[in-house]
Design a protein around this motif. Structure first.
Motif, mmCIF file in Angstrom:
data_model
loop_
_atom_site.group_PDB
_atom_site.id
_atom_site.type_symbol
_atom_site.label_atom_id
_atom_site.label_comp_id
_atom_site.label_asym_id
_atom_site.label_seq_id
_atom_site.Cartn_x
_atom_site.Cartn_y
_atom_site.Cartn_z
ATOM 1 N N SER A 7 0.847 -1.190 0.000
ATOM 2 C CA SER A 7 0.000 0.000 0.000
ATOM 3 C C SER A 7 0.877 1.232 0.000
ATOM 4 N N ARG A 8 0.259 2.351 -0.310
ATOM 5 C CA ARG A 8 0.972 3.613 -0.299
ATOM 6 C C ARG A 8 1.434 3.914 1.129
ATOM 7 N N ALA A 10 2.225 5.408 4.753
ATOM 8 C CA ALA A 10 1.266 5.871 5.750
ATOM 9 C C ALA A 10 1.613 7.274 6.240
ATOM 10 N N GLU A 11 0.592 7.973 6.729
ATOM 11 C CA GLU A 11 0.801 9.269 7.369
ATOM 12 C C GLU A 11 1.486 9.067 8.717
ATOM 13 N N GLY A 36 1.198 10.873 3.910
ATOM 14 C CA GLY A 36 1.580 9.591 3.329
ATOM 15 C C GLY A 36 2.079 9.748 1.900
ATOM 16 N N ILE A 70 1.118 6.348 13.369
ATOM 17 C CA ILE A 70 1.512 5.961 12.014
ATOM 18 C C ILE A 70 0.317 5.288 11.354
ATOM 19 N N GLY A 71 -0.141 5.848 10.264
ATOM 20 C CA GLY A 71 -1.324 5.305 9.598
ATOM 21 C C GLY A 71 -2.550 5.344 10.482
ATOM 22 N N ARG A 73 -2.675 4.770 13.615
ATOM 23 C CA ARG A 73 -2.527 3.852 14.752
ATOM 24 C C ARG A 73 -1.554 4.440 15.758
ATOM 25 N N ASN A 84 6.068 -1.280 11.826
ATOM 26 C CA ASN A 84 6.117 -1.369 10.366
ATOM 27 C C ASN A 84 6.877 -0.192 9.765
ATOM 28 N N GLU A 161 5.651 0.745 6.095
ATOM 29 C CA GLU A 161 4.760 1.875 5.830
ATOM 30 C C GLU A 161 5.538 3.179 5.800
ATOM 31 N N THR A 194 6.375 6.683 2.197
ATOM 32 C CA THR A 194 6.546 7.787 3.133
ATOM 33 C C THR A 194 7.978 7.710 3.643
#
Length: 357
Positions: A7-8, A10-11, A36, A70-71, A73, A84, A161, A194
């Protein structure tokens, strides 16, 4: 075939994150959002807190206050292995007794993946960084730039991520640094990663970043795109840290809307006012905004060349002026000035900026 992330990127979001070591505040509580799929550089002088901030994102240091997400979470209290994220260290930290392939596959094998499957993924990661067919070599048989790519492949193979770089190019020579930073940027954009990148090298930060976080004294001085920070610094520190800059004092004589009429000795300029009011003002002048001209030919501030250096593509001048000593860059390879020569100085307003102290 190239390695594809699931996946792209993460923020990364820091909310009031700070770090203390006893009475020492290594990072003052700060808020920062890293979008992200972007490359954000933490830039600043030694001891400003940028590496400590990176290590908190990695989980190698625990914040003493605030939350880190992160993402979406909350990972504030999670160990590095559960975040991750992957990190590329300044020293590359490759195992000298292992082959390149085993180095790249190490994290996967350690996490329980069968060695054959780990090697297959490692081969793809090496191909992604342009090292297809190099898996059988030892790190000692690789150049510095190739070892750096191996370290990147080892981080990528874990499909993080967020990918973190801690001064990754500082051990390379100038020419190799330039090519490697371009490769890192191209890889980040191709894979949608990211990336949080730490450096003290301004040109490196300008070359690779979507955004730059300039840090000073354990806090954020300014956040912006490379162009914003270079052309619209909000302080003398940011202006002088983001490339070469002359810091002088002037006077805002009048403000008309968004424009300030500024007096520099006998020179008058109209500049964006940037929220300042009439009175004394700090001004930053980029070296490339200074035009060195013949004194007799035009209206200009009088100056004397105190030093001249031929740089091939351009010349560098130190000029004695009524404003003090100014550093100028001039593309005058065919008409070079000499020390002691009387010249005139003019300013291109695009490179002259009003700033706060």
């Amino acid at each position: 075939m190239t390695l594809m992330l699931k996946s792209r990127g993460a923020e990364v979001r820091l909310e009031g994150v700070g770090k203390r070591y006893g009475a020492v505040q290594a990072v003052k509580p700060l808020d920062l959002a890293i979008e992200g799929g972007t490359l954000v550089t933490l830039l600043g002088p030694s001891g400003c807190g940028k590496t400590t901030l990176l290590r908190m994102i990695a989980g190698l240091e625990q914040p003493t206050e605030g939350r880190l997400l992160i993402g979406g979470r909350d990972v504030t209290l999670l160990p590095p292995g559960e975040r991750n994220v992957s990190m590329v260290f300044q020293s590359y930290a490759l195992f000298p007794h292992m082959s390149v392939l085993d180095n790249v596959a190490y994290g996967l094998v350690s996490s329980g993946l069968r060695k054959r499957d780990a090697h297959a993924k490692a081969e793809l990661a090496l191909e992604t960084v342009g090292l297809k067919g190099f898996g059988g070599r030892l790190p000692s048989e690789m150049s510095g730039g190739q070892q750096q790519r191996v370290a990147v492949a080892r981080a990528l193979v874990l499909e993080p991520e967020v990918l973190l770089f801690d001064e990754p190019l500082s051990n390379l020579d100038a020419r190799l640094r330039r090519s490697m930073r371009e490769e890192i940027r191209a890889l980040q954009q191709r894979l949608g990663l990211t990336v949080v990148y730490v450096t003290h090298d301004q040109s490196e930060a300008l070359a690779v970043s979507d955004k730059i976080v300039v840090m000073r004294n354990a806090e954020i001085a300014q956040v912006g795109t490379p162009a914003e920070l270079y052309t619209q610094p909000n302080s003398v520190f940011v202006a002088t840290f983001m490339g070469e800059a002359n810091h002088v004092r002037g006077h805002i004589e009048a403000v008309r809307g968004d424009t300030a009429e500024v007096v520099l000795d006998a020179t008058r300029l109209e500049l964006p006012v940037r929220g300042l009011s009439a009175g004394p003002v700090d001004i930053v002048i980029r070296p490339e905004a200074i035009r060195v001209v013949d004194m007799a030919s035009v209206e200009a501030m009088p100056a004397t060349v105190s030093r001249a250096t031929y740089m091939g593509s351009h010349s560098e001048y130190y000029l004695s002026t009524p404003l003090g000593d100014l550093f100028a860059l001039a593309p005058d390879r065919l008409q070079r000035r000499v020390p002691g020569e009387a010249v005139g100085v003019q300013f291109e307003v695009e490179g002259v900026v009003l700033v706060r102290p």
